[in-house]
Design a protein around this motif. Sequence first.
Motif, PDB file in Angstrom:
ATOM      1  N   LEU A  26       3.227  -3.147 -10.424  1.00  0.00           N
ATOM      2  CA  LEU A  26       4.213  -2.514  -9.797  1.00  0.00           C
ATOM      3  C   LEU A  26       3.658  -1.669  -8.462  1.00  0.00           C
ATOM      4  CD1 LEU A  26       6.194  -0.389 -12.268  1.00  0.00           C
ATOM      5  CD2 LEU A  26       7.047  -2.453 -11.058  1.00  0.00           C
ATOM      6  N   THR A  27       2.441  -1.180  -8.543  1.00  0.00           N
ATOM      7  CA  THR A  27       1.808  -0.504  -7.464  1.00  0.00           C
ATOM      8  C   THR A  27       1.475  -1.396  -6.338  1.00  0.00           C
ATOM      9  OG1 THR A  27       0.774   1.115  -9.048  1.00  0.00           O
ATOM     10  CG2 THR A  27       0.049   1.052  -6.764  1.00  0.00           C
ATOM     11  N   LYS A  28       0.800  -2.545  -6.639  1.00  0.00           N
ATOM     12  CA  LYS A  28       0.641  -3.479  -5.748  1.00  0.00           C
ATOM     13  C   LYS A  28       1.832  -4.052  -5.030  1.00  0.00           C
ATOM     14  CE  LYS A  28      -1.429  -7.454  -6.867  1.00  0.00           C
ATOM     15  NZ  LYS A  28      -2.022  -8.157  -7.976  1.00  0.00           N
ATOM     16  N   ALA A  29       2.927  -4.113  -5.891  1.00  0.00           N
ATOM     17  CA  ALA A  29       4.002  -4.952  -5.099  1.00  0.00           C
ATOM     18  C   ALA A  29       4.768  -3.731  -4.291  1.00  0.00           C
ATOM     19  CB  ALA A  29       5.109  -5.400  -6.133  1.00  0.00           C
ATOM     20  N   ILE A  44       7.773   6.927  -0.547  1.00  0.00           N
ATOM     21  CA  ILE A  44       7.070   7.343   0.439  1.00  0.00           C
ATOM     22  C   ILE A  44       7.459   7.031   1.815  1.00  0.00           C
ATOM     23  CG2 ILE A  44       4.485   7.563   1.234  1.00  0.00           C
ATOM     24  CD1 ILE A  44       3.819   7.321  -1.856  1.00  0.00           C
ATOM     25  N   PRO A  45       7.692   7.642   2.827  1.00  0.00           N
ATOM     26  CA  PRO A  45       8.070   7.203   3.986  1.00  0.00           C
ATOM     27  C   PRO A  45       6.998   6.012   4.588  1.00  0.00           C
ATOM     28  CG  PRO A  45       8.002   9.599   3.891  1.00  0.00           C
ATOM     29  CD  PRO A  45       7.433   9.116   2.730  1.00  0.00           C
ATOM     30  N   HIS A  46       7.471   5.386   5.524  1.00  0.00           N
ATOM     31  CA  HIS A  46       7.083   4.482   6.279  1.00  0.00           C
ATOM     32  C   HIS A  46       5.509   5.104   6.878  1.00  0.00           C
ATOM     33  CE1 HIS A  46       9.596   1.106   5.706  1.00  0.00           C
ATOM     34  NE2 HIS A  46      10.605   1.745   6.383  1.00  0.00           N
ATOM     35  N   GLU A  47       5.814   6.016   7.561  1.00  0.00           N
ATOM     36  CA  GLU A  47       4.642   6.517   8.303  1.00  0.00           C
ATOM     37  C   GLU A  47       3.503   6.915   7.361  1.00  0.00           C
ATOM     38  OE1 GLU A  47       7.278  10.746   8.837  1.00  0.00           O
ATOM     39  OE2 GLU A  47       5.276  10.388   9.791  1.00  0.00           O
ATOM     40  N   TYR A  48       3.696   7.307   6.030  1.00  0.00           N
ATOM     41  CA  TYR A  48       2.560   7.307   5.159  1.00  0.00           C
ATOM     42  C   TYR A  48       2.245   6.095   4.345  1.00  0.00           C
ATOM     43  CZ  TYR A  48       3.625  11.963   6.583  1.00  0.00           C
ATOM     44  OH  TYR A  48       3.659  13.245   7.525  1.00  0.00           O
ATOM     45  N   GLY A  49       2.678   5.070   4.739  1.00  0.00           N
ATOM     46  CA  GLY A  49       2.359   3.978   3.996  1.00  0.00           C
ATOM     47  C   GLY A  49       3.245   3.346   2.925  1.00  0.00           C
ATOM     48  N   GLY A  50       4.403   4.011   2.755  1.00  0.00           N
ATOM     49  CA  GLY A  50       5.225   3.694   1.656  1.00  0.00           C
ATOM     50  C   GLY A  50       6.368   2.746   2.159  1.00  0.00           C
ATOM     51  N   ALA A  51       7.558   2.501   1.474  1.00  0.00           N
ATOM     52  CA  ALA A  51       8.480   1.693   1.823  1.00  0.00           C
ATOM     53  C   ALA A  51       9.663   2.388   2.200  1.00  0.00           C
ATOM     54  CB  ALA A  51       9.048   0.971   0.465  1.00  0.00           C
ATOM     55  N   GLY A  52       9.519   3.660   2.316  1.00  0.00           N
ATOM     56  CA  GLY A  52      10.685   4.426   3.020  1.00  0.00           C
ATOM     57  C   GLY A  52      12.278   4.372   2.504  1.00  0.00           C
ATOM     58  N   TYR A  71      -3.480  12.078   1.385  1.00  0.00           N
ATOM     59  CA  TYR A  71      -3.140  11.622   0.177  1.00  0.00           C
ATOM     60  C   TYR A  71      -2.136  10.663   0.069  1.00  0.00           C
ATOM     61  CZ  TYR A  71      -5.926  15.596  -1.874  1.00  0.00           C
ATOM     62  OH  TYR A  71      -7.003  16.391  -1.891  1.00  0.00           O
ATOM     63  N   LEU A  72      -0.954  10.829   0.896  1.00  0.00           N
ATOM     64  CA  LEU A  72      -0.025  10.007   0.421  1.00  0.00           C
ATOM     65  C   LEU A  72      -0.266   8.235   0.790  1.00  0.00           C
ATOM     66  CD1 LEU A  72       2.915  11.932   1.746  1.00  0.00           C
ATOM     67  CD2 LEU A  72       2.466  11.646  -0.451  1.00  0.00           C
ATOM     68  N   PRO A  73      -1.044   8.088   1.845  1.00  0.00           N
ATOM     69  CA  PRO A  73      -1.259   6.633   2.204  1.00  0.00           C
ATOM     70  C   PRO A  73      -2.142   5.959   0.855  1.00  0.00           C
ATOM     71  CG  PRO A  73      -1.824   7.699   4.068  1.00  0.00           C
ATOM     72  CD  PRO A  73      -1.442   8.745   3.022  1.00  0.00           C
ATOM     73  N   LYS A  74      -3.107   6.799   0.340  1.00  0.00           N
ATOM     74  CA  LYS A  74      -3.849   6.440  -0.546  1.00  0.00           C
ATOM     75  C   LYS A  74      -3.109   6.335  -2.264  1.00  0.00           C
ATOM     76  CE  LYS A  74      -8.117   8.103   1.128  1.00  0.00           C
ATOM     77  NZ  LYS A  74      -8.927   9.260   1.135  1.00  0.00           N
ATOM     78  N   ILE A  75      -2.114   7.095  -2.231  1.00  0.00           N
ATOM     79  CA  ILE A  75      -1.176   7.128  -3.421  1.00  0.00           C
ATOM     80  C   ILE A  75      -0.190   5.757  -3.297  1.00  0.00           C
ATOM     81  CG2 ILE A  75       0.980   8.059  -4.533  1.00  0.00           C
ATOM     82  CD1 ILE A  75      -0.373  11.000  -3.595  1.00  0.00           C
ATOM     83  N   ALA A  76       0.144   5.625  -1.918  1.00  0.00           N
ATOM     84  CA  ALA A  76       1.048   4.207  -1.711  1.00  0.00           C
ATOM     85  C   ALA A  76       0.160   2.937  -2.111  1.00  0.00           C
ATOM     86  CB  ALA A  76       1.441   4.321  -0.033  1.00  0.00           C
ATOM     87  N   THR A  77      -1.131   2.917  -1.637  1.00  0.00           N
ATOM     88  CA  THR A  77      -1.887   1.710  -2.140  1.00  0.00           C
ATOM     89  C   THR A  77      -2.231   1.687  -3.500  1.00  0.00           C
ATOM     90  OG1 THR A  77      -3.874   2.771  -1.436  1.00  0.00           O
ATOM     91  CG2 THR A  77      -2.683   1.359   0.241  1.00  0.00           C
ATOM     92  N   GLY A  78      -2.200   2.883  -4.192  1.00  0.00           N
ATOM     93  CA  GLY A  78      -2.879   2.651  -5.527  1.00  0.00           C
ATOM     94  C   GLY A  78      -4.422   3.245  -5.776  1.00  0.00           C
ATOM     95  N   GLU A  79      -4.655   3.500  -4.636  1.00  0.00           N
ATOM     96  CA  GLU A  79      -6.292   3.926  -4.563  1.00  0.00           C
ATOM     97  C   GLU A  79      -6.347   5.390  -5.046  1.00  0.00           C
ATOM     98  OE1 GLU A  79      -7.869   4.128  -0.604  1.00  0.00           O
ATOM     99  OE2 GLU A  79      -9.512   5.226  -1.339  1.00  0.00           O
TER     100      GLU A  79
END
Length: 388
Positions: free
Chosen positions: A48-51, A58-66, A111-119
């Motif tokens: 689910l995270t990978k997808a 999470i907003p686009h600017e932090y790596g999420g789908a917004g 934190y947010l970009p790493k949470i978005a990728t699952g790192e």
Amino acid sequence: MSDMTFALTDEQRALKAAVYELCKQYSPEYWRDLDAKREYPDAFVNELTKAGYLAALIPHEYGGAGLGIIEGGLILEEINRSGGNAGACHAQMYIMGTVLRHGSEAQKREYLPKIATGELRLQAFGVTEPNSGSDTTKLQTTALKTGDRYVVNGQKMFISRVLQSDLMLLLARTTPVDQVKRKTDGLSVFLVDIRGLKGFEVRPLRMMMNHSTNALFFDNVEIPASSLIGEEGKGFSYILDGMNAERILVASDSLGDGRWFIEKAVAYASQRVIFGKPIGANQGVQFPIARAHMAIEAADLMRTKAAKLFDASQPCGPEANMAKYLAAEAAWEAGNACIDAHGGYGYAEEYDIERKFREARLYKTAPINNNLVMAYVGEHVLGMPRSY
Ligand SMILES: Cc1cc2nc3c(=O)[nH]c(=O)nc-3n(C[C@H](O)[C@H](O)[C@H](O)COP(=O)(O)OP(=O)(O)OC[C@H]3O[C@@H](n4cnc5c(N)ncnc54)[C@H](O)[C@@H]3O)c2cc1C
């Protein structure tokens, strides 16, 4: 609200279908086996995270789908409608909201970009305590500032997914209750990196359902002062801010459970022949299923109204609370109708109903029990005297 159609857009329908498709690759046996062993659905949550689904909000600017809370809710609903358990991962969607709304730019970028990728996984939210329960302002865990650190002492109860998280959002008292004007003052929120934290003990609890829930013990746990989110002493209001999102998302879990029960009950009642006809031809079997379906549809309308208000940045406390209550009760009604329709088979593990029944039951109690939702509606919506 200008858009009162409640119809899903083509994109939202496509999102639902894609999530359902992914979930269907995880068989009933997968969930049943994890439930028996009380193990975390790592493979499912990783996929689910990978997808990108867990980073929907999470907003686009932090790596999420917004995406909006409505899409977040649809994702969770489809997980539960497919027979899975969104309880394994739903919290990430609402916990990160506190960081997003009240964290510093540096914390968000870290934190947010790493949470978005699952790192990094942020699935744990430590509020409840053994001696305070629903009365959050009475919590006894303290975080006292010494130099560039806070020292945390206390206990938390029923905190889920801690062993599966790298980060935990923690609510603790930073100013003693007898030194603040209002009991809601003096509580603070921390984003704690719990990897290898000294003095921090996690004791898993075997619960009614597979929910990775624990008792936590903090014994002079030192955390960097930079873990503080927002201003010291304002944590209670930050947590309250996140509650509407939490209610809408948990309502979505319940809607998915309810739909799973109803689909299962309809299929079985239509093909099981007793006394020479399908049992679903009897009103005693058919009507409870029809009634539960109506309750789920009505709760869905309230969830959608709350979500649309939330996404339009409008006040939605009453709607979010009512959606959570109505959906949890409707799912419970659907669960009972499903068990009744299945007779003895409703209790057999291989039918998965008893597992979903246990999972659906939780949302009458957590993250807030339905009595307190009624107290909120009685007091804040209807203007009656406070009941507690
Ligand atoms: C599986 C599971 C996972 C959980 N995960 C988390 C988590 O990750 N993080 C976290 O912080 N918490 C978590 N919780 C805790 C959950 O949010 C609490 O259990 C819930 O808020 C109720 O608190 P309590 O259990 O202490 O009940 P209490 O507050 O002791 O209440 C007990 C009962 O009394 C009733 N009651 C209390 N006060 C009133 C009143 N004024 N009016 C009417 N009725 C009242 C309630 O209906 C309730 O059913 C989890 C709980 C469970 C079961």
